[in-house]
Design a protein around this motif. Structure first.
Motif, PDB file in Angstrom:
ATOM      1  N   SER A 181       0.833  -1.201   0.000  1.00 13.11           N
ATOM      2  CA  SER A 181       0.000   0.000   0.000  1.00 13.11           C
ATOM      3  C   SER A 181       0.869   1.253   0.000  1.00 13.11           C
ATOM      4  O   SER A 181       0.554   2.236  -0.658  1.00 13.11           O
ATOM      5  CB  SER A 181      -0.939  -0.014   1.205  1.00 13.11           C
ATOM      6  OG  SER A 181      -0.183  -0.072   2.390  1.00 13.11           O
ATOM      7  N   GLN A 182       2.008   1.192   0.711  1.00 12.01           N
ATOM      8  CA  GLN A 182       2.898   2.359   0.673  1.00 12.01           C
ATOM      9  C   GLN A 182       3.484   2.541  -0.724  1.00 12.01           C
ATOM     10  O   GLN A 182       3.630   3.659  -1.204  1.00 12.01           O
ATOM     11  CB  GLN A 182       4.024   2.188   1.685  1.00 12.01           C
ATOM     12  CG  GLN A 182       3.614   2.579   3.086  1.00 12.01           C
ATOM     13  CD  GLN A 182       4.625   2.076   4.094  1.00 12.01           C
ATOM     14  OE1 GLN A 182       4.899   0.886   4.166  1.00 12.01           O
ATOM     15  NE2 GLN A 182       5.197   2.986   4.843  1.00 12.01           N
ATOM     16  N   GLY A 183       3.813   1.401  -1.362  1.00 12.01           N
ATOM     17  CA  GLY A 183       4.329   1.471  -2.719  1.00 12.01           C
ATOM     18  C   GLY A 183       3.316   2.089  -3.655  1.00 12.01           C
ATOM     19  O   GLY A 183       3.641   2.938  -4.483  1.00 12.01           O
ATOM     20  N   LEU A 184       2.062   1.686  -3.501  1.00  8.03           N
ATOM     21  CA  LEU A 184       1.021   2.232  -4.372  1.00  8.03           C
ATOM     22  C   LEU A 184       0.848   3.723  -4.130  1.00  8.03           C
ATOM     23  O   LEU A 184       0.637   4.495  -5.061  1.00  8.03           O
ATOM     24  CB  LEU A 184      -0.297   1.497  -4.130  1.00  8.03           C
ATOM     25  CG  LEU A 184      -0.365   0.079  -4.687  1.00  8.03           C
ATOM     26  CD1 LEU A 184      -1.684  -0.568  -4.321  1.00  8.03           C
ATOM     27  CD2 LEU A 184      -0.182   0.079  -6.193  1.00  8.03           C
ATOM     28  N   ALA A 185       0.968   4.134  -2.855  1.00  4.73           N
ATOM     29  CA  ALA A 185       0.826   5.554  -2.556  1.00  4.73           C
ATOM     30  C   ALA A 185       1.916   6.349  -3.260  1.00  4.73           C
ATOM     31  O   ALA A 185       1.670   7.433  -3.787  1.00  4.73           O
ATOM     32  CB  ALA A 185       0.895   5.773  -1.050  1.00  4.73           C
ATOM     33  N   ALA A 186       3.141   5.780  -3.303  1.00  4.71           N
ATOM     34  CA  ALA A 186       4.230   6.485  -3.977  1.00  4.71           C
ATOM     35  C   ALA A 186       4.013   6.507  -5.482  1.00  4.71           C
ATOM     36  O   ALA A 186       4.610   7.306  -6.193  1.00  4.71           O
ATOM     37  CB  ALA A 186       5.559   5.825  -3.650  1.00  4.71           C
ATOM     38  N   LEU A 187       3.155   5.615  -5.975  1.00  4.01           N
ATOM     39  CA  LEU A 187       2.918   5.543  -7.420  1.00  4.01           C
ATOM     40  C   LEU A 187       1.656   6.309  -7.829  1.00  4.01           C
ATOM     41  O   LEU A 187       1.126   6.068  -8.910  1.00  4.01           O
ATOM     42  CB  LEU A 187       2.763   4.084  -7.838  1.00  4.01           C
ATOM     43  CG  LEU A 187       4.041   3.309  -8.126  1.00  4.01           C
ATOM     44  CD1 LEU A 187       3.701   1.964  -8.694  1.00  4.01           C
ATOM     45  CD2 LEU A 187       4.892   4.068  -9.120  1.00  4.01           C
ATOM     46  N   THR A 188       1.162   7.206  -6.967  1.00  2.00           N
ATOM     47  CA  THR A 188      -0.090   7.898  -7.261  1.00  2.00           C
ATOM     48  C   THR A 188      -0.168   8.457  -8.684  1.00  2.00           C
ATOM     49  O   THR A 188      -1.159   8.218  -9.375  1.00  2.00           O
ATOM     50  CB  THR A 188      -0.310   9.044  -6.254  1.00  2.00           C
ATOM     51  OG1 THR A 188      -0.082   8.531  -4.961  1.00  2.00           O
ATOM     52  CG2 THR A 188      -1.701   9.596  -6.357  1.00  2.00           C
ATOM     53  N   PRO A 189       0.862   9.178  -9.165  1.00  2.00           N
ATOM     54  CA  PRO A 189       0.727   9.728 -10.525  1.00  2.00           C
ATOM     55  C   PRO A 189       0.491   8.641 -11.573  1.00  2.00           C
ATOM     56  O   PRO A 189      -0.391   8.785 -12.419  1.00  2.00           O
ATOM     57  CB  PRO A 189       2.074  10.425 -10.760  1.00  2.00           C
ATOM     58  CG  PRO A 189       2.653  10.626  -9.426  1.00  2.00           C
ATOM     59  CD  PRO A 189       2.141   9.537  -8.552  1.00  2.00           C
ATOM     60  N   GLU A 190       1.246   7.548 -11.484  1.00  2.00           N
ATOM     61  CA  GLU A 190       1.092   6.479 -12.465  1.00  2.00           C
ATOM     62  C   GLU A 190      -0.309   5.877 -12.389  1.00  2.00           C
ATOM     63  O   GLU A 190      -0.933   5.605 -13.415  1.00  2.00           O
ATOM     64  CB  GLU A 190       2.124   5.379 -12.233  1.00  2.00           C
ATOM     65  CG  GLU A 190       3.493   5.675 -12.780  1.00  2.00           C
ATOM     66  CD  GLU A 190       4.344   6.460 -11.806  1.00  2.00           C
ATOM     67  OE1 GLU A 190       3.783   6.942 -10.793  1.00  2.00           O
ATOM     68  OE2 GLU A 190       5.544   6.601 -12.039  1.00  2.00           O
ATOM     69  N   LEU A 191      -0.804   5.684 -11.151  1.00  2.00           N
ATOM     70  CA  LEU A 191      -2.128   5.080 -11.011  1.00  2.00           C
ATOM     71  C   LEU A 191      -3.197   5.996 -11.578  1.00  2.00           C
ATOM     72  O   LEU A 191      -4.159   5.538 -12.195  1.00  2.00           O
ATOM     73  CB  LEU A 191      -2.413   4.768  -9.537  1.00  2.00           C
ATOM     74  CG  LEU A 191      -1.563   3.644  -8.964  1.00  2.00           C
ATOM     75  CD1 LEU A 191      -1.851   3.456  -7.491  1.00  2.00           C
ATOM     76  CD2 LEU A 191      -1.830   2.351  -9.717  1.00  2.00           C
ATOM     77  N   LEU A 192      -3.017   7.302 -11.393  1.00  2.00           N
ATOM     78  CA  LEU A 192      -3.992   8.240 -11.953  1.00  2.00           C
ATOM     79  C   LEU A 192      -3.998   8.149 -13.471  1.00  2.00           C
ATOM     80  O   LEU A 192      -5.059   8.135 -14.107  1.00  2.00           O
ATOM     81  CB  LEU A 192      -3.657   9.668 -11.513  1.00  2.00           C
ATOM     82  CG  LEU A 192      -4.019  10.015 -10.076  1.00  2.00           C
ATOM     83  CD1 LEU A 192      -3.500  11.395  -9.729  1.00  2.00           C
ATOM     84  CD2 LEU A 192      -5.527   9.967  -9.907  1.00  2.00           C
TER      85      LEU A 192
END
Lengths: 174, 488
Positions: free
Chosen positions: B10-21
């Motif tokens: 979940s922390q990794g995903l948070a750091a990837l916010t721009p990519e996920l958007l």
């Protein structure tokens, strides 16, 4: 047993040499034969030899994937394409051009360089006892843990490829 | 200062916010494409541009974050990757706005086109952050695969198909070379992620196998960023592709390629390895060949392709310095190149929509019918040539300064001589606009979107040169953190 003087490692080594020679020979034929059809068949032989090498080194999963995807998919596709385009399949094609001697020179240089660095680097390989269930189980576990991100990104690559294929073959917007 | 993180997902995903958007946006576009009536598909381009602008804002904090690995060292989030993500997102927004008004793309599979552009943006953002050879290869393939399709998007145009096929064949070949080199690295270091390879290097030092592997990978990178002698695909692909795709290819794809090249070499190559001379020779060749061939081009897209090759040579010149100053000059040069090139391409599209031609001889008489527009284009041209008071000047100054600083005076001299050559062919376009026998009789009326691109680009081209302190400070920090994080 009469053959007990041959140990297992030697047999493995012998098979490896056999398939390595077969792979190199068929790869050379792919780029020298003049008929496209024959080239495709030699390519299949090459890929099979590589698959055999995977089996020899206990990478059975890779071997199966190699056969399924490359020989089952790619080669069949190539053969279809060659057969459907009759202009290509019936013609003999010169695969070399006037640049072949300079190219040969560069390739031999590269070969010597690579052989030198590979032989002097003292590569040991990674000896690791096989886990229970073999390499397939290992790959499965790694894909879901350490390599989970590349695994997911690979699915996006496929999505992109799918849309791209639709663009290239589909009809124009109305 | 650094988070060394075995972060959970979940922390990794948070750091990837721009990519996920961006990923979410891609899915949104695909879904919206199904629901929209065909006549209103143009709205998809606006939606994507707006969405990417939002992602841009969410990525902005990225250039101030501390560095750290996420997802088991597959990706790195640091200011350096944040900087390049911003450049990629900005050029994607520009590119989508250009596509709105480019005639050959009208009513031509807008939905698929937009989805592909958003996906390729995502791929390039992943490229900028990749810190594992597997991830690096996967993201490069992701980007190349989609660009093959985008270059050949105009299926009924022979040139577009020709460019796509050439790009595809050479691209596939270079990918194979790249993987071959990467396999040497894995063999020598016993790991594929940069962190483990660094640990291995610190312990055992570099072997010849490792260096040769890295140089083979350089061939693969060279294809992607069109370094001479691996540039053969670029002019045809650039000429054949729809012009917005050409602009995108020349800015974003090059920026992403430069990002992975710099990161790979900074983090995997110890300074005592002495391959800088090879890089310096490649840089000199790239500048010279790009500029000399550009002299004889009449097609504006081909001309910008060759000049783009030359610009990569300058970027490499800055990179050879290897230190913080060198990386900083690469960052500023890339930023300057983004705005200058986007502005120039927007202009080329405006002319193409009027005349249906990319020939610079058809620019004759433009200054009579559109004096203001001609002057704006003139500013982009002098920025490309590197004359003050424009961003191109600052970039070139820093890049050559970095080369001098690291003792490559001969390279800096070649760089300066090349600028003189480049001045000739940029001035030649200006000559046609201002002094040649007029061919254009009617006024160009560029659409609002094109005007917006030109205005924004013009603003930044002047701003970067006139008020450089802020940008120099930020890029200095970005480069410093990259250098400290990967100290070998």
């Amino acid at each position: 047993m009469i053959f007990s003087f041959i140990n297992g490692q030697l047999i493995t080594y012998g098979f490896f040499l056999l398939f390595a020679v077969a792979a190199i020979a068929s790869a050379l034929l792919v780029v020298t034969v003049k008929s496209v059809m024959h080239g495709a068949l030699f390519l299949a032989a090459f890929l099979l030899s590589v698959a055999a090498m995977f089996f020899i080194f206990d990478a059975d999963f890779l071997g199966i994937v190699q056969i399924l995807l490359y020989i089952g998919g790619v080669i069949v596709l190539i053969l279809f394409a060659v057969m459907l385009t009759s202009r290509v399949s019936s013609r003999l094609i010169q695969q070399t051009n006037e640049q072949k001697f300079p190219a040969l020179l560069v390739c031999s240089f590269l070969f010597c360089l690579l052989a030198y660095v590979l032989l002097t680097s003292g590569l040991k390989g990674f000896e690791r006892p096989l886990a229970e269930g073999g390499i397939t189980k290992d790959i499965g576990r790694l894909l879901m843990t350490i390599y989970v991100l590349p695994f997911e990104v690979a699915s996006l690559v496929l999505l992109g490829a799918l849309i791209g294929a639709m663009v290239l073959v589909g009809k124009k917007d109305e | 200062m650094f988070r060394t993180l075995p972060l959970n997902i979940s922390q990794g995903l948070a750091a990837l916010t721009p990519e996920l958007l961006v990923l979410g946006l891609a899915f949104l576009i695909i879904a919206a494409d199904l629901l929209m009536p065909p006549r209103r598909k143009k709205r998809l381009l606006d939606l994507a541009a707006f969405g990417l602008l939002v992602c841009f804002i969410f990525t902005l904090p990225g250039i101030f974050q501390p560095a750290g690995y996420i997802f088991n060292n597959m990706l790195v989030v640091d200011p350096f990757s944040g900087f390049f993500k911003l450049i990629i997102l900005a050029s994607a927004v520009f590119m989508l706005l250009m596509s709105r008004d480019y005639k050959p793309l009208e009513n031509n599979k807008t939905g698929e086109y937009t989805a592909l552009v958003v996906l390729v943006t995502l791929g390039m953002m992943l490229m900028a952050g990749a810190s594992d050879l597997l991830m690096l290869f996967l993201s490069i393939e992701f980007v190349s695969l989609i660009f093959f399709v985008l270059v050949g998007f105009l299926r009924h145009d022979v040139k577009s198909s020709e460019g796509a096929v050439k790009y595809f064949l050479l691209g596939a070949f270079s990918s194979a070379v790249f993987v071959y080199g990467a396999s040497f690295l894995v063999g020598a270091a016993g790991a594929s992620n940069f962190a483990s390879i660094q640990r291995h290097l610190n312990e055992y030092g570099v072997s010849p196998l490792f260096i040769v592997g890295l140089l083979i990978m350089l061939v693969g990178f060279g294809f992607k960023i069109a370094l001479v002698p691996f540039h053969m695909w670029a002019p045809d692909a650039y000429e054949g592709a729809p012009t917005p795709v050409t602009a995108f290819l020349s800015v974003a794809s090059k920026a992403a390629g430069v990002a992975v090249l710099v990161r790979t070499f900074i983090s995997l190559l110890p300074e005592n390895a002495n391959v800088n001379l090879i890089l310096a020779i490649l840089a000199a060749l790239t500048m010279t060949v790009g500029n000399l061939v550009a002299l004889t081009q009449n097609n504006v897209k081909r001309l910008l392709a060759y000049s783009g090759i030359a610009h990569v040579g300058y970027i490499m010149t800055g990179f050879i310095a290897y230190g913080v100053f060198g990386i900083q000059s690469v960052l500023i040069y890339t930023l300057a190149y983004l705005f200058t090139n986007m502005g120039a391409f927007a202009f080329a599209i405006a002319i193409y929509n009027k005349t249906g031609s990319d020939d610079i001889r058809d620019y004759a008489g433009l200054s009579l019918v559109n004096p203001l527009l001609s002057f704006v284009f003139f500013i982009f041209l002098i920025s490309l040539a590197g004359i003050p008071p424009t961003a191109g000047f600052l970039g070139k100054l820093l890049v050559l300064g970095a080369a001098l600083d690291s003792g490559y005076a001969w390279l800096a001299v070649i760089g300066v001589l090349n600028s003189v050559v480049a001045l000739y062919f940029y001035a030649r376009i200006a000559y046609y606009m201002y002094f040649a026998e007029p061919r254009l009789r009617e006024e160009l009326k560029p659409s609002g979107a094109l005007k917006l691109i030109m205005a924004v680009s013009l603003f930044f081209v002047l701003f970067i040169c006139l008020f450089p302190e802020k940008i120099i400070n930020i890029t200095g920090q970005v480069a410093g953190i990259l250098r400290a994080f990967n100290g070998l």
